[in-house]
Design a protein around this motif. Structure first.
Motif, mmCIF file in Angstrom:
data_model
loop_
_atom_site.group_PDB
_atom_site.id
_atom_site.type_symbol
_atom_site.label_atom_id
_atom_site.label_comp_id
_atom_site.label_asym_id
_atom_site.label_seq_id
_atom_site.Cartn_x
_atom_site.Cartn_y
_atom_site.Cartn_z
ATOM 1 N N UNK A 1 -57.302 -43.968 18.598
ATOM 2 C CA UNK A 1 -55.873 -44.482 18.311
ATOM 3 C C UNK A 1 -55.836 -45.431 16.750
ATOM 4 N N UNK A 2 -54.889 -45.052 16.002
ATOM 5 C CA UNK A 2 -54.747 -45.809 14.879
ATOM 6 C C UNK A 2 -53.057 -46.110 14.279
ATOM 7 N N UNK A 3 -52.976 -47.114 13.585
ATOM 8 C CA UNK A 3 -51.620 -47.506 12.832
ATOM 9 C C UNK A 3 -51.531 -47.714 11.746
ATOM 10 N N UNK A 4 -50.418 -47.337 11.077
ATOM 11 C CA UNK A 4 -50.224 -47.663 9.433
ATOM 12 C C UNK A 4 -49.051 -48.747 9.586
ATOM 13 N N UNK A 5 -49.387 -49.721 8.887
ATOM 14 C CA UNK A 5 -48.421 -50.839 8.477
ATOM 15 C C UNK A 5 -47.265 -50.474 7.604
ATOM 16 N N UNK A 6 -47.462 -49.659 6.717
ATOM 17 C CA UNK A 6 -46.562 -49.342 5.457
ATOM 18 C C UNK A 6 -46.033 -48.097 5.442
ATOM 19 N N UNK A 7 -45.059 -47.909 5.617
ATOM 20 C CA UNK A 7 -44.310 -46.488 5.395
ATOM 21 C C UNK A 7 -44.804 -45.691 4.106
ATOM 22 N N UNK A 8 -45.137 -44.657 3.948
ATOM 23 C CA UNK A 8 -45.873 -43.938 2.724
ATOM 24 C C UNK A 8 -46.320 -42.483 3.173
ATOM 25 N N UNK A 9 -47.150 -42.130 2.258
ATOM 26 C CA UNK A 9 -47.878 -40.823 2.512
ATOM 27 C C UNK A 9 -49.316 -41.286 2.691
ATOM 28 N N UNK A 10 -49.827 -40.634 3.740
ATOM 29 C CA UNK A 10 -51.310 -40.935 3.777
ATOM 30 C C UNK A 10 -52.120 -39.458 3.720
ATOM 31 N N UNK A 11 -53.067 -39.366 3.050
ATOM 32 C CA UNK A 11 -54.056 -38.126 2.843
ATOM 33 C C UNK A 11 -54.885 -38.327 4.083
ATOM 34 N N UNK A 12 -55.416 -37.218 4.661
ATOM 35 C CA UNK A 12 -56.363 -37.118 5.762
ATOM 36 C C UNK A 12 -57.442 -35.894 5.163
ATOM 37 N N UNK A 13 -58.603 -36.064 5.295
ATOM 38 C CA UNK A 13 -59.476 -35.020 5.272
ATOM 39 C C UNK A 13 -60.776 -34.930 6.336
ATOM 40 N N UNK A 14 -61.507 -33.779 6.197
ATOM 41 C CA UNK A 14 -62.609 -33.644 6.843
ATOM 42 C C UNK A 14 -63.536 -34.030 5.717
ATOM 43 N N UNK A 15 -64.527 -35.009 5.805
ATOM 44 C CA UNK A 15 -65.418 -35.412 4.979
ATOM 45 C C UNK A 15 -67.010 -34.898 5.081
ATOM 46 N N UNK A 16 -67.009 -33.837 5.908
ATOM 47 C CA UNK A 16 -68.304 -33.123 5.781
ATOM 48 C C UNK A 16 -68.348 -32.265 4.636
ATOM 49 N N UNK A 17 -69.652 -32.493 4.093
ATOM 50 C CA UNK A 17 -69.967 -31.931 2.380
ATOM 51 C C UNK A 17 -69.331 -30.429 2.470
ATOM 52 N N UNK A 18 -68.378 -30.535 1.505
ATOM 53 C CA UNK A 18 -68.085 -29.201 1.115
ATOM 54 C C UNK A 18 -66.435 -28.917 1.658
#
Ligand SMILES: [Cu+2]
Length: 182
Positions: free
Chosen positions: A153-170
């Motif tokens: 569970x997460x929350x962002x306080x600011x409207x905007x565009x957030x990147x998400x990634x898988x951080x496993x190498x490559x």
């Protein structure tokens, strides 16, 4: 007789002049609707320029999968800023975790995604969440092997565009997406 002929001639040249004026006005008139069309963009919603964003509904539970082809099944989400949001990732691949694990890392706005992904490569002990860039991480799931899933569970306080990634190498080159917070 000559005067009578003269008057229409003047009128004709005035007509020509007014035609020229009209041409200019026509150009202005055509420009006006464009300005009107762009006017709402003066108060754009976050991510308004992202293709397909209008087809994405606001959710409070992001559900996505990762697979052995280094793909998330969905890459664009819309949430409400200030609201708790659940995120569930399932690794639907078959390959052993050692060489093919997945996570979701939601990055703070303005994070250099490339730099984060590169920093994550050597951080095996930290499940590829680089401690040096901890302040760039809004939330992340566990690193998942085949068949595993994790919900956060997460929350962002600011409207905007957030990147998400898988951080496993490559993986971050193809396993990436955006969360738009309104
Ligand atoms: Cu991955």
């Amino acid at each position: 007789m000559k005067r009578i002929l003269f008057v229409p001639a003047v009128a004709f040249s005035l007509f020509l002049a007014s035609c020229g004026g009209n041409d200019t006005k026509t150009t202005e008139t055509e420009a006006t609707p464009e300005t009107t069309t762009e006017a709402p963009a003066a108060e754009p919603k976050p991510g308004a320029d992202i293709p397909g964003i209008n087809d994405v509904a606001v959710t409070d539970h992001i559900e996505l999968t990762g697979n052995d082809e280094l793909k998330f099944d969905k890459t664009l989400f819309k949430i409400k800023a200030g609201q708790d949001v659940k995120l569930t990732l399932k690794n639907i691949g078959k390959m052993p975790k050692e060489g093919m694990a997945h996570n979701v890392v939601i990055l703070a706005m303005g994070t250099d995604v490339q730099a984060f992904g590169e920093a994550a490569v050597t951080e095996k002990a930290a499940d590829h969440i680089p401690p040096s860039m901890a302040s760039s991480v809004i939330a992340h799931t566990k690193l998942l092997g085949p068949g595993e899933s994790d919900t956060i569970t997460f929350k962002v306080t600011e409207p905007g565009v957030y990147d998400f990634i898988c951080s496993f190498p490559g993986h971050f080159g193809s396993m990436k997406g955006k969360i738009v917070a309104e």
